[in-house]
Design a protein around this motif. Structure first.
Motif, mmCIF file in Angstrom:
data_model
loop_
_atom_site.group_PDB
_atom_site.id
_atom_site.type_symbol
_atom_site.label_atom_id
_atom_site.label_comp_id
_atom_site.label_asym_id
_atom_site.label_seq_id
_atom_site.Cartn_x
_atom_site.Cartn_y
_atom_site.Cartn_z
ATOM 1 N N UNK A 139 0.904 -1.146 0.162
ATOM 2 C CA UNK A 139 -0.094 -0.097 -0.044
ATOM 3 C C UNK A 139 0.977 1.268 0.125
ATOM 4 N N UNK A 140 0.291 2.247 -0.326
ATOM 5 C CA UNK A 140 0.915 3.681 -0.095
ATOM 6 C C UNK A 140 1.602 3.771 1.076
ATOM 7 N N UNK A 141 2.865 4.429 1.381
ATOM 8 C CA UNK A 141 3.316 4.526 2.661
ATOM 9 C C UNK A 141 3.045 5.657 2.959
ATOM 10 N N UNK A 142 3.072 5.921 4.513
ATOM 11 C CA UNK A 142 2.768 7.283 5.132
ATOM 12 C C UNK A 142 3.637 8.205 4.183
ATOM 13 N N UNK A 143 2.849 9.437 4.094
ATOM 14 C CA UNK A 143 3.669 10.485 3.447
ATOM 15 C C UNK A 143 3.242 10.650 2.009
ATOM 16 N N UNK A 144 2.728 9.585 1.420
ATOM 17 C CA UNK A 144 2.176 9.712 0.192
ATOM 18 C C UNK A 144 0.890 9.552 -0.032
ATOM 19 N N UNK A 145 0.211 9.206 0.946
ATOM 20 C CA UNK A 145 -1.231 8.866 1.049
ATOM 21 C C UNK A 145 -1.924 9.498 2.488
ATOM 22 N N UNK A 146 -2.759 8.846 3.034
ATOM 23 C CA UNK A 146 -3.435 9.091 4.206
ATOM 24 C C UNK A 146 -2.684 8.276 5.369
ATOM 25 N N UNK A 147 -2.116 7.031 4.599
ATOM 26 C CA UNK A 147 -1.333 6.285 5.622
ATOM 27 C C UNK A 147 -2.440 5.343 6.199
ATOM 28 N N UNK A 148 -3.424 5.281 5.505
ATOM 29 C CA UNK A 148 -4.653 4.090 6.072
ATOM 30 C C UNK A 148 -4.718 2.870 4.958
ATOM 31 N N UNK A 149 -3.911 2.880 3.944
ATOM 32 C CA UNK A 149 -4.022 1.867 3.073
ATOM 33 C C UNK A 149 -3.572 0.567 3.680
ATOM 34 N N UNK A 150 -4.135 -0.658 3.311
ATOM 35 C CA UNK A 150 -3.754 -1.879 3.989
ATOM 36 C C UNK A 150 -3.670 -2.929 2.830
ATOM 37 N N UNK A 151 -2.628 -3.945 3.085
ATOM 38 C CA UNK A 151 -2.623 -4.898 1.955
ATOM 39 C C UNK A 151 -3.681 -5.840 1.825
#
Length: 342
Positions: A139-151
């Motif tokens: 998932x997008x790492x923190x700093x490139x999105x909300x940080x809420x993405x999960x595999x």
């Protein structure tokens, strides 16, 4: 050798599906659906799945830049489910004019992206939990999105965990990668007599690194088809399309099709076609397409001649003979060439 055909960009998709449903009865094995910046291919492919029962249905091609890898995998898995395991995912980089002009996406690192897309698609179909640390961050790492993405892994169960992936490629590096990791290769303007000189080394280098579990590389190539004593003039119908690609599908110094003509031994002709096309003189550009090239990239002539041409494509390693039937009786042509191929 199997028989295929391609639904062109400007074709009426419903009428094309009627044709394919009829040709399936005459021996057609594969239908390819173009996209570029016309109708989207997956919609047409889904309709074809409903109208046919045996023919395999491939995209030729879906650009790797226009959809995320996960969406490409979902689309192929959906079509595979709707068709009962008859999907082929045809991929390609397209070119800067379409990708940046139509999709508004930077055309960068096409080989690395293609390799990564293929790997991600195959992991999706195996229902692996998806993570990736490359050009595509999942998932997008923190700093490139909300940080809420999960595999995540695909919710549904694909019909097959290995849907064939074919790649459209022309340049040496891309062809080498295709031979290494793809299930099939989609070349353009394929001359069976010269293909080995142009692509032989790249294919050999890629095949030397090819995993054994991939099996043999499918090669999809052919051209316009007409059979009869007085049909050679039909070759000229291919002139505008070749002129479009060689002259207009790319800028000077960045046109893969122009470069291919040069490698086939037509550098002066390639330059002239490009100059005329870019100057808006499209009819003259079409007239400048070498007659020899039209002959060598088509299957047009008396039955005995076409039969010999089919054998040339087979001897060159073509496994799917892709034809565009011309004339008033395409069903007869498809049935005849299917018989020749088998």
């Amino acid at each position: 050798m199997r028989i295929g055909t391609t639904l062109a960009y400007a074709a009426d998709p419903r009428g094309g599906a009627d044709d394919v449903a009829a040709w399936e009865q005459d021996g057609l094995d594969v239908v390819w659906v173009s996209e570029a910046y016309g109708f989207d291919a997956p919609t047409v492919m889904g309709y074809l799945a409903a109208r046919t029962s045996r023919v395999h249905i491939g995209s030729a091609i879906l650009p790797i830049y226009s959809r995320t890898p996960a969406l490409l995998a979902q689309t192929a898995a959906g079509l595979d489910a709707m068709s009962g395991g008859r999907a082929i995912l045809g991929l390609g980089a397209s070119g800067p004019q379409v990708i940046e002009g139509w999709h508004g996406v930077a055309y960068d690192r096409p080989l690395a992206r293609t390799r990564e897309v293929i790997d991600i698609c195959r992991r999706v179909w195996r229902r692996e939990t998806l993570t990736n640390d490359g050009l595509y961050r999942l998932p997008l790492p923190p700093g490139e999105g909300t940080g809420l993405g999960k595999p995540l892994k695909i919710l549904t169960h694909p019909v097959r965990d290995r849907i064939p992936i074919h790649v459209a490629s022309l340049g040496d590096r891309n062809v080498r990668m295709t031979a290494e990791i793809a299930d099939g290769w989609l070349p353009f303007l394929y001359d069976p007599q010269r293909a080995g000189d142009v692509w032989g080394d790249a294919l050999a280098a890629g095949l030397a690194k090819r995993p054994a579990d991939l099996g043999p590389l499918e090669v999809v190539a052919g051209g316009p088809l007409a059979i009869g004593p007085d049909v050679t003039g039909l070759r000229d119908l291919a002139r505008p399309l070749i002129a479009l690609y060689v002259g207009g599908m790319g800028a000077k110094g960045r046109n893969f099709y122009h470069d291919l003509l040069c490698r086939y031994g037509y550098p002066a002709e390639a330059d002239r076609i490009q100059d005329l096309y870019l100057a808006g003189r499209k009819a003259e550009a079409a007239a400048a397409v070498p007659a020899e090239l039209l002959e060598r990239t088509s299957l047009i002539g008396p039955e005995s001649y076409v039969r010999d041409r089919v054998q040339e494509f087979r001897d060159a390693g073509v496994t799917v003979l892709n034809v565009a039937p011309l004339g008033d009786d395409p069903r007869r042509l498809v049935a005849a060439v299917a018989d020749m191929a088998r």
